[in-house]
Design an enzyme around this catalytic site. Structure first.
Site, mmCIF file in Angstrom:
data_model
loop_
_atom_site.group_PDB
_atom_site.id
_atom_site.type_symbol
_atom_site.label_atom_id
_atom_site.label_comp_id
_atom_site.label_asym_id
_atom_site.label_seq_id
_atom_site.Cartn_x
_atom_site.Cartn_y
_atom_site.Cartn_z
ATOM 1 N N CYS B 162 0.812 -1.225 0.000
ATOM 2 C CA CYS B 162 0.000 0.000 0.000
ATOM 3 C C CYS B 162 0.840 1.266 0.000
ATOM 4 C CB CYS B 162 -0.922 -0.012 1.197
ATOM 5 S SG CYS B 162 -1.762 -1.585 1.342
ATOM 6 N N HIS B 300 -2.946 7.976 5.675
ATOM 7 C CA HIS B 300 -3.150 6.679 5.027
ATOM 8 C C HIS B 300 -4.592 6.250 5.280
ATOM 9 C CE1 HIS B 300 -2.025 2.994 3.161
ATOM 10 N NE2 HIS B 300 -2.236 2.275 4.236
ATOM 11 N N GLU B 311 -1.716 5.053 13.151
ATOM 12 C CA GLU B 311 -1.353 6.266 12.413
ATOM 13 C C GLU B 311 -1.615 7.514 13.248
ATOM 14 O OE1 GLU B 311 -3.273 6.851 8.583
ATOM 15 O OE2 GLU B 311 -1.753 8.332 8.046
ATOM 16 N N LYS B 332 -9.592 7.932 1.318
ATOM 17 C CA LYS B 332 -10.037 6.539 1.115
ATOM 18 C C LYS B 332 -11.513 6.391 1.477
ATOM 19 C CE LYS B 332 -5.669 3.990 1.519
ATOM 20 N NZ LYS B 332 -4.667 4.948 2.044
ATOM 21 N N HIS B 337 -9.484 1.866 -1.177
ATOM 22 C CA HIS B 337 -8.048 1.629 -1.067
ATOM 23 C C HIS B 337 -7.545 0.981 -2.360
ATOM 24 C CE1 HIS B 337 -4.130 0.916 0.253
ATOM 25 N NE2 HIS B 337 -4.337 0.419 1.458
ATOM 26 N N PHE B 400 1.445 -3.131 4.037
ATOM 27 C CA PHE B 400 1.752 -4.469 4.540
ATOM 28 C C PHE B 400 3.229 -4.739 4.294
ATOM 29 C CE2 PHE B 400 -2.377 -7.202 4.621
ATOM 30 C CZ PHE B 400 -2.853 -6.435 5.660
#
Lengths: 85, 413
Positions: B162, B300, B311, B332, B337, B400
């Protein structure tokens, strides 16, 4: 081979070429050159060979693919292959 | 040190195609999330995704070209064309060993490999292809961009899940800053909404299952969030060495200031505020910008419990009290995403927040989460007028693998 059978081989081959190269069927004459006239490249040739193998249940040897230059070459190649097998 | 100008934007997202369309949808709080109709979702718990339905590939490619390009390449090449057009770049300036491409992608040509696997495992509706490899390989998209635009310099694909798109822009920025290139096409593209990928995410239990209505599913930072919504898209920017951009009279949208990249080196999926905050600190250091100078963070913000809490913690560690004073948003909530494209599209939204002085909202926020206590712009788009203007902003991307990539961008002065 009867003339109907020969005609049907030609039709199947032409359909495969039309499908893979996205050309108009009217562009296909026996002497039409796949690369020079229709803009095909080696990857197209591989896909056409794959579709021919599926359609006719045949195995096209690696060395035969570069000899498939014109529509007529391919029709003749498939006919001979079917005859000898 | 060489400075790096951002001169063009190309974006294809579930809310539209092109800079203006996407931007007006984002500030309008529009969702691009809808029902999946492309394949059977009966056995999935999630039947929604962010699909780029307004993208018409035939406007960019003829039939022959389309047969050679996986959807991810179609998105990447089309977005690159839009970016180059937006930058007003003629091909002569790209047809050079000093111009290159860095592209991020998480899944590459996933649909093409699935089609081949289908035939391989005996699905009679699937067809083998002799070009499954050149269509599905991860670097196909960046190579197709180079073939289309004739860029002959560095051509690099980055796959850091990502954070791929943000890593790509950061690496391209450094290539120019440190003299390895003059112009770069950089960003991310992904087309991962396929039956296999949806099923694999289902088993990981990280997708939102709030299917009805689709547009309300993704709720970043809201206590009742239940996961992310998978999407496709592409975001591409044109970066140029500042004096080269000025020489050709380019319109300069913003200046790329800094890039930080770290690995959590902890867990393959579990995020870690330490690695994330270090990426933010390194981006600030790289930009020679103080934490008190950051006026906006594009988060994010995936809408998973783990990401949003981690975050928020990372932002507070790095920005201190400043974290509570500035708008932090997650687009998002609207576009889902898009994996390897997400960091690039979000960076583009960050740049446009600076040029337009408006912060797009985080939509679908419903319930306060005590662990997520920043100003997430939940009331609708926020015009930044008067004393609180956005001069410098940050875009976070965490992937990830524990991959963290952070970009800092400033209003062009």
């Amino acid at each position: 081979m009867t003339s109907e059978a020969a005609q049907s081989i030609e039709d199947v081959v032409k359909n495969i070429i039309v499908g893979e190269l996205r050309v108009d069927p009217s562009q296909l004459a026996p002497e039409t050159h796949l690369m020079k006239d229709l803009g095909a490249d080696s990857l197209d040739a591989l896909n056409i060979a794959l579709r021919l193998e599926e359609a006719f249940k045949i195995k096209i040897p690696d060395e035969a693919i570069p000899r498939f230059l014109t529509v007529g070459d391919i029709v003749k190649g498939v006919q001979e292959h079917l005859k000898t097998n | 040190m060489r400075r790096v100008a951002l001169t063009g934007i190309g974006v294809i997202a579930p809310v539209g195609v092109g800079r203006d369309a996407v931007w007006s949808a984002l500030i309008g709080g529009q969702s691009g999330i809808g029902r999946i109709e492309e394949f059977d979702t009966t056995n999935l718990k999630t039947n929604i995704a962010g699909l780029c339905r307004e993208f018409k590939p035939e406007c960019f490619f003829d039939e022959r070209e389309l047969s050679r390009l996986d959807r991810v390449s179609q998105l990447a090449v089309a977005a690159s064309e839009l970016a180059v057009r937006d930058a007003g770049l003629s091909n002569g300036l790209l047809d050079s060993y000093d111009a290159g491409v860095v592209l991020g992608t998480g899944f590459g040509g996933q649909a093409s490999i699935e089609e081949f696997c289908g035939a391989f495992f005996g699905n009679e509706r699937a067809r083998k292809s002799a070009i499954a490899i050149p269509k599905s390989m991860y670097n196909a998209s960046s190579s197709n961009i180079a073939i289309r635009l004739k860029t002959r310099g560095p051509n690099i694909t980055i796959t850091t899940a990502c954070s791929s798109g943000a890593n790509a822009i950061g690496q391209a920025f450094h290539l120019i800053r440190y003299g390895h290139a003059e112009r770069m096409i950089a960003g991310g593209a992904d087309a991962p909404v396929t039956p296999v990928v949806m099923d694999a995410w289902k088993e990981m239990r990280v997708l939102s299952t709030k299917n009805d209505p689709p547009e309300r599913a993704c709720k970043p930072f809201s206590a009742n969030r239940d996961g992310f919504v998978l999407a496709e898209g592409a975001g591409i920017v044109v970066l140029e060495e500042m004096s080269a951009a000025r020489e050709r009279g380019a319109r300069i949208l913003a200046e790329v200031m800094g890039y930080g990249s770290t690995a959590d080196a902890a867990h393959i999926t579990f995020p870690c505020p330490e690695g994330e905050s270090q990426a933010m600190l390194r981006a600030l250091k790289d930009a020679q910008v103080g934490s008190d100078e950051i006026d906006h963070v594009n988060a994010h913000g995936t809408a998973t419990r783990l990401n949003d809490v981690s975050e928020t913690e990372a932002i507070k560690r790095v920005l201190g009290n400043r974290a509570f004073e500035i708008p932090v948003n997650s687009i998002k909530s609207m576009i889902g995403h898009s994996m390897g494209a997400a960091g690039a599209i979000e960076f583009i939204a960050t740049v446009l927040a600076i040029t337009e002085q408006v912060v797009p909202p985080t939509i679908n926020y419903e319930e306060k989460d005590p662990q997520c206590d920043l100003d997430y712009v939940t009331e609708g788009a926020r015009p930044m007028d008067g004393r609180v203007r956005i001069r410098t902003a940050m875009s976070n991307s965490f992937g990830f693998g524990g991959n963290n990539a952070v970009l800092v961008v400033r209003k062009f002065e």
